[in-house]
Design an enzyme around this catalytic site. Sequence first.
Site, PDB file in Angstrom:
ATOM      1  N   LYS A   1      -1.565 -51.557 -46.720  1.00  0.00           N
ATOM      2  CA  LYS A   1      -1.957 -52.787 -46.456  1.00  0.00           C
ATOM      3  C   LYS A   1      -1.662 -53.774 -47.611  1.00  0.00           C
ATOM      4  O   LYS A   1      -1.073 -54.806 -47.451  1.00  0.00           O
ATOM      5  CB  LYS A   1      -3.240 -52.993 -45.755  1.00  0.00           C
ATOM      6  N   ASN A   2      -2.246 -53.109 -48.845  1.00  0.00           N
ATOM      7  CA  ASN A   2      -2.284 -54.142 -49.899  1.00  0.00           C
ATOM      8  C   ASN A   2      -0.900 -54.485 -50.370  1.00  0.00           C
ATOM      9  O   ASN A   2      -0.693 -55.122 -51.296  1.00  0.00           O
ATOM     10  CB  ASN A   2      -3.265 -53.515 -50.820  1.00  0.00           C
TER      11      ASN A   2
ATOM     12  N   ARG B   1      -7.997 -62.950 -46.286  1.00  0.00           N
ATOM     13  CA  ARG B   1      -7.822 -63.636 -47.633  1.00  0.00           C
ATOM     14  C   ARG B   1      -6.432 -63.762 -48.204  1.00  0.00           C
ATOM     15  O   ARG B   1      -6.075 -64.471 -48.871  1.00  0.00           O
ATOM     16  CB  ARG B   1      -8.767 -62.851 -48.689  1.00  0.00           C
TER      17      ARG B   1
ATOM     18  N   CYS C   1     -12.903 -60.335 -46.509  1.00  0.00           N
ATOM     19  CA  CYS C   1     -14.102 -59.592 -46.834  1.00  0.00           C
ATOM     20  C   CYS C   1     -15.161 -60.524 -47.452  1.00  0.00           C
ATOM     21  O   CYS C   1     -14.894 -61.256 -48.519  1.00  0.00           O
ATOM     22  CB  CYS C   1     -13.789 -58.205 -47.394  1.00  0.00           C
TER      23      CYS C   1
ATOM     24  N   ILE D   1     -15.905 -54.886 -60.638  1.00  0.00           N
ATOM     25  CA  ILE D   1     -15.027 -55.858 -60.366  1.00  0.00           C
ATOM     26  C   ILE D   1     -15.417 -56.982 -59.330  1.00  0.00           C
ATOM     27  O   ILE D   1     -15.487 -58.227 -59.715  1.00  0.00           O
ATOM     28  CB  ILE D   1     -13.759 -55.052 -59.482  1.00  0.00           C
TER      29      ILE D   1
END
Length: 419
Positions: free
Chosen positions: A22-23, A93, A117, A329
């Site tokens: 997906k990313n 996003r 998210c 992170i």
Amino acid sequence: MDKLLIKASKPLQGSVRISGAKNAALPILMSSILADTTCYFDNVPELRDINTSLALLAELGADAKRVSGHAVEIDPSSINNCNASYDLVKTMRASILVLGPLLAKYGEANVSLPGGCAIGARPVNLHLQGLEKMGAKIDVEAGYIRAKVDGRLKGANIFMDMVSVGATENLMMAACLADGETVLENAAREPEIVDLANCLNAMGAKVTHAGSDKIRIQGVERLQGCRYAVLPDRIETGTFLIAAAVTGGKIRCENAAPETLDAVLDKLVMAGAVITTGDDWIELDMQGHPLTSVNIKTAPHPGFPTDMQAQFVALNCVAQGTGVVTENIFENRFMHVPELQRMGAKIDLETNSAVCHGVSSLKGAQVMATDLRASASLVIAGLVAEGETVVDRIYHLDRGYEHIETKLNGLGANIQRIK
């Protein structure tokens, strides 16, 4: 609203095909804006976020469609507006990734501030500062980023104050059509960055050193469509491997990319798993091996990925000993912890760390998914919990995992999607 009903699983067994990442797919789909002709993308997962991306491209005027299971076709030549509306952007996003390509190709972009998210502050200032260094004029007003440039963007030396995957992707795409060379320093090094660079180069771009912290892009005047296959999803792979580990099973992940998972595989070995890899497969064997807790500290790639943090918290909940998981992170990324505690997990939160004390068993409960990876941790916990677990708000899960219950059931799990 859909829910998952999960019953305690036998040890998972068998093989599972890993979906496209997906990313990687999201920025690759957005990169089609830069091309003059049609792009053909393969290994594109069937996910809510992908559907949102295709709808967003269609809203811009592109002919964007899924032509078969995992094949997507995008003709950007019909793009006729540069406005990415709130209604679509609020749900994902990654919608911010249209900003750089629109600005580079059409000289303007109006993009709503993004959603996605709710895992803490993820500001877009690095994207905007980089584009301004390339000559863009940017205003943020009424919830929209309004960007313009006279003529072409100009190549620039851009140092990013912090490592940002999204900013690296946005600026790398914009730089492909800029006048001159752009150097991105302190760039993100994730495999998905390399995949995007490879796709851009297949279109005719000149991107070098992707995967290092200093990426160089020599701008070109035009890019053409290409055919490109998205790399396998390392986070989905890691999630299935952990599911097999906590159930004491043995599985093989096909269509995987072992070289993208070094940090995760190392921790699974420390947890007691036997790992074997080939060019495009990973096998995990946990049969007869005790599950041992591990300490995790998330870090930018090649460190331990933040997107695997929640799954390892679930593993530590039922492992022998105490494991400390530290999130470096994002803030606010332990929202799965109270839900796991409802199932009997013993976890203490200390600032940005979750101290997990292993218990002999979890108890099924009604729990609520709060974000994409947190929802995966609840599914993993449900596989080993006594009784039934119901995971609510699984639309989070559908944003990032392709048919997860079908795939897990194929390995021996007992999961039903219910209303």
